[in-house]
Design an enzyme around this catalytic site. Sequence first.
Site, mmCIF file in Angstrom:
data_model
loop_
_atom_site.group_PDB
_atom_site.id
_atom_site.type_symbol
_atom_site.label_atom_id
_atom_site.label_comp_id
_atom_site.label_asym_id
_atom_site.label_seq_id
_atom_site.Cartn_x
_atom_site.Cartn_y
_atom_site.Cartn_z
ATOM 1 N N ASP A 65 -69.333 28.495 51.298
ATOM 2 C CA ASP A 65 -68.611 29.764 51.390
ATOM 3 C C ASP A 65 -68.743 30.317 52.811
ATOM 4 O O ASP A 65 -69.830 30.301 53.400
ATOM 5 C CB ASP A 65 -69.162 30.770 50.368
ATOM 6 C CG ASP A 65 -68.219 31.940 50.149
ATOM 7 O OD1 ASP A 65 -67.671 32.060 49.046
ATOM 8 O OD2 ASP A 65 -68.026 32.735 51.106
ATOM 9 N N ASN A 72 -64.846 34.276 39.048
ATOM 10 C CA ASN A 72 -64.132 35.542 38.925
ATOM 11 C C ASN A 72 -62.690 35.265 38.502
ATOM 12 O O ASN A 72 -62.032 34.380 39.081
ATOM 13 C CB ASN A 72 -64.157 36.290 40.260
ATOM 14 C CG ASN A 72 -65.573 36.665 40.678
ATOM 15 O OD1 ASN A 72 -66.397 37.055 39.856
ATOM 16 N ND2 ASN A 72 -65.870 36.535 41.969
ATOM 17 N N GLN A 81 -61.791 38.565 42.062
ATOM 18 C CA GLN A 81 -61.157 37.362 42.611
ATOM 19 C C GLN A 81 -60.268 37.733 43.788
ATOM 20 O O GLN A 81 -59.440 38.653 43.691
ATOM 21 C CB GLN A 81 -60.332 36.637 41.535
ATOM 22 C CG GLN A 81 -59.798 35.300 42.030
ATOM 23 C CD GLN A 81 -59.077 34.499 40.955
ATOM 24 O OE1 GLN A 81 -58.856 34.972 39.835
ATOM 25 N NE2 GLN A 81 -58.709 33.277 41.297
ATOM 26 N N VAL A 140 -59.242 34.921 46.110
ATOM 27 C CA VAL A 140 -58.476 33.702 46.436
ATOM 28 C C VAL A 140 -57.978 33.124 45.108
ATOM 29 O O VAL A 140 -58.790 32.798 44.229
ATOM 30 C CB VAL A 140 -59.342 32.670 47.191
ATOM 31 C CG1 VAL A 140 -58.520 31.414 47.469
ATOM 32 C CG2 VAL A 140 -59.885 33.262 48.492
ATOM 33 N N HIS A 171 -62.022 28.627 41.469
ATOM 34 C CA HIS A 171 -63.238 28.170 42.147
ATOM 35 C C HIS A 171 -64.460 28.628 41.374
ATOM 36 O O HIS A 171 -64.487 29.722 40.806
ATOM 37 C CB HIS A 171 -63.304 28.653 43.594
ATOM 38 C CG HIS A 171 -63.034 30.114 43.775
ATOM 39 N ND1 HIS A 171 -61.765 30.651 43.747
ATOM 40 C CD2 HIS A 171 -63.876 31.157 43.989
ATOM 41 C CE1 HIS A 171 -61.836 31.963 43.926
ATOM 42 N NE2 HIS A 171 -63.106 32.300 44.076
ATOM 43 N N HIS A 216 -68.330 29.553 42.000
ATOM 44 C CA HIS A 216 -69.358 29.856 42.995
ATOM 45 C C HIS A 216 -70.679 29.265 42.504
ATOM 46 O O HIS A 216 -71.092 29.515 41.353
ATOM 47 C CB HIS A 216 -69.575 31.367 43.124
ATOM 48 C CG HIS A 216 -68.410 32.148 43.652
ATOM 49 N ND1 HIS A 216 -68.344 32.591 44.954
ATOM 50 C CD2 HIS A 216 -67.273 32.597 43.051
ATOM 51 C CE1 HIS A 216 -67.220 33.288 45.129
ATOM 52 N NE2 HIS A 216 -66.557 33.305 43.978
HETATM 53 P P1 AMP Z 1 -63.547 35.229 44.945
HETATM 54 O O1 AMP Z 1 -63.810 36.613 45.438
HETATM 55 O O2 AMP Z 1 -64.244 34.871 43.675
HETATM 56 O O3 AMP Z 1 -62.049 34.913 44.898
HETATM 57 O O4 AMP Z 1 -64.187 34.265 46.030
HETATM 58 C C1 AMP Z 1 -63.512 33.847 47.168
HETATM 59 C C2 AMP Z 1 -64.559 33.339 48.114
HETATM 60 O O5 AMP Z 1 -63.920 32.534 49.089
HETATM 61 C C3 AMP Z 1 -65.330 34.424 48.853
HETATM 62 O O6 AMP Z 1 -66.714 34.307 48.557
HETATM 63 C C4 AMP Z 1 -65.012 34.140 50.319
HETATM 64 O O7 AMP Z 1 -66.105 34.383 51.161
HETATM 65 C C5 AMP Z 1 -64.622 32.682 50.291
HETATM 66 N N1 AMP Z 1 -63.744 32.234 51.354
HETATM 67 C C6 AMP Z 1 -62.601 32.821 51.782
HETATM 68 N N2 AMP Z 1 -62.037 32.099 52.757
HETATM 69 C C7 AMP Z 1 -62.846 31.023 52.952
HETATM 70 C C8 AMP Z 1 -62.812 29.902 53.842
HETATM 71 N N3 AMP Z 1 -61.825 29.740 54.743
HETATM 72 N N4 AMP Z 1 -63.812 28.992 53.766
HETATM 73 C C9 AMP Z 1 -64.809 29.151 52.879
HETATM 74 N N5 AMP Z 1 -64.894 30.169 52.011
HETATM 75 C C10 AMP Z 1 -63.928 31.103 52.064
#
Ligand code: AMP
Length: 110
Positions: free
Chosen positions: A28, A83, A90, A92, A96, A98
């Site tokens: 992350d 999430n 969430q 992204v 995924h 975590h």
């Molecule tokens: P969520 O909030 O559950 O959607 O988690 C998305 C996660 O993606 C967050 O913990 C971000 O820090 C992580 N994230 C966003 N962009 C990147 C990236 N380019 N490389 C690695 N992690 C990322």
Amino acid sequence: MTIFQKIIDREIPAEIVYEDDRALAFKDINPQAPVHILVIPKKPIAKVADMTTDDKELAGHLIWVAREIAADQELDDFRLVVNNGSGAGQTVFHLHVHLLGGRGLEWPPG
Ligand code: AMP
């Protein structure tokens, strides 16, 4: 296209720690614990709620990959978080898992 699809396609860099035909795992970019790895399917599923019956084995595979990485990292205690939806945190919209570990983790989460 999501940022995670760009990581799958190698359009943007990531610290990849695991890859197979169905899954990819990378660090992350904004770690919330000493170990914070994201395990994603290569199939573009936006969130858990969008999975179908066809995705049941894939869902298990993602947890299995997280388990394997946790074992590699010699984590006795760790947390898996998924999430679903913006109200649950969430950001992204490519499914995924975590993997968080390397420090004490409080419960309940915020
Ligand atoms: P969520 O909030 O559950 O959607 O988690 C998305 C996660 O993606 C967050 O913990 C971000 O820090 C992580 N994230 C966003 N962009 C990147 C990236 N380019 N490389 C690695 N992690 C990322």
